[in-house]
Scaffold this active site. Structure first.
Site, short mmCIF file in Angstrom:
data_model
loop_
_atom_site.label_atom_id
_atom_site.label_comp_id
_atom_site.label_asym_id
_atom_site.label_seq_id
_atom_site.Cartn_x
_atom_site.Cartn_y
_atom_site.Cartn_z
N ASN A 54 76.65 -70.75 43.05
CA ASN A 54 76.34 -69.45 42.55
C ASN A 54 76.98 -69.14 40.91
O ASN A 54 77.57 -69.91 40.51
CB ASN A 54 76.80 -68.42 43.57
CG ASN A 54 78.36 -68.29 43.66
OD1 ASN A 54 78.99 -68.41 42.88
ND2 ASN A 54 78.63 -67.89 44.93
N LEU A 55 76.62 -68.17 40.33
CA LEU A 55 76.97 -67.98 39.14
C LEU A 55 78.63 -67.94 39.03
O LEU A 55 79.27 -68.56 38.05
CB LEU A 55 76.44 -66.67 38.46
CG LEU A 55 76.76 -66.35 37.14
CD1 LEU A 55 76.46 -67.42 36.12
CD2 LEU A 55 76.14 -64.96 36.51
N ALA A 56 79.30 -67.37 39.86
CA ALA A 56 80.73 -67.60 39.68
C ALA A 56 81.32 -68.94 39.86
O ALA A 56 82.18 -69.13 39.27
CB ALA A 56 81.25 -66.59 40.78
N GLU A 57 80.78 -69.56 40.89
CA GLU A 57 81.25 -70.88 40.97
C GLU A 57 81.03 -71.74 39.89
O GLU A 57 81.83 -72.51 39.31
CB GLU A 57 80.58 -71.54 42.25
CG GLU A 57 81.12 -71.13 43.50
CD GLU A 57 80.10 -71.15 44.63
OE1 GLU A 57 80.57 -71.11 45.88
OE2 GLU A 57 78.88 -71.77 44.44
N ASP A 123 73.59 -70.11 51.88
CA ASP A 123 73.30 -70.95 52.97
C ASP A 123 71.62 -70.92 53.16
O ASP A 123 71.15 -72.02 53.38
CB ASP A 123 73.88 -70.55 54.22
CG ASP A 123 75.50 -70.70 54.17
OD1 ASP A 123 75.87 -71.59 53.36
OD2 ASP A 123 76.27 -69.86 54.70
#
Length: 170
Positions: A54-57, A123
């Site tokens: 995701n963007l944060a990761e 997921d």
């Protein structure tokens, strides 16, 4: 040997400490490996077929991005550096960015009309990508289907699934 796709979903709990060996073993069998990554070291997923941060990761590894152009450039670089066939960065209410082997980024806008709960959206994305690719879809088709499926599950409360009937309606 009979698997058409291998999914590694890293929850940062230690079960994927041997991710490089798992990726190598699957790739040796010519089995595509899709990874939902965690942590700040994506190097351990090198050689996987596809990553779905995701963007944060993504930003935890690539740095904070200030624009779509910067996001695209860093995503292309990450895909190349990690020797991936594709990188799919999920962007929440903005949809997803798909960077395939040709290096051309494609933004897929979110399909959710209303968002009630994002639980399980990531997921859903990786599971739908895996099902699509395993069934013979090309990345663009599988990503579009995953985008629709994620839009369906975020409209529900709690952990939910997107049914085939719902996918056909959207």
């Amino acid at each position: 040997p009979a698997a058409s796709v291998c999914v590694l979903s890293d929850y940062g709990k230690g079960s994927l400490l041997e991710a490089p060996a798992l990726i190598a073993a699957a790739r040796q069998q010519r089995c595509p490996v899709l990874v939902d990554p965690k942590g700040s070291d994506f190097g351990r997923y090198r050689g996987a077929t596809l990553l779905t941060p995701n963007l944060a990761e993504f930003e935890a590894v690539a740095g904070i991005v200030g624009s779509d152009a910067q996001l695209e450039a860093r995503a292309r670089r990450m895909r190349e550096d990690l020797e991936l066939e594709a990188l799919v960065v999920t962007l929440g209410e903005r949809g997803m960015l798909v960077v395939g082997a040709d290096g051309e980024p494609a933004f897929l806008p979110a399909r959710a009309r209303e968002v009630f709960d994002v639980t399980g959206a990531g997921d859903t994305v990786i599971a739908t990508l895996a099902a699509g690719l395993g069934a013979g879809m090309v990345l663009a088709e599988a990503a579009a289907l995953a985008n629709v499926a994620a839009g369906i599950v975020v409209r529900k409360i709690g952990v939910a699934a997107a049914t085939p009937a719902e996918l056909h309606q959207d």
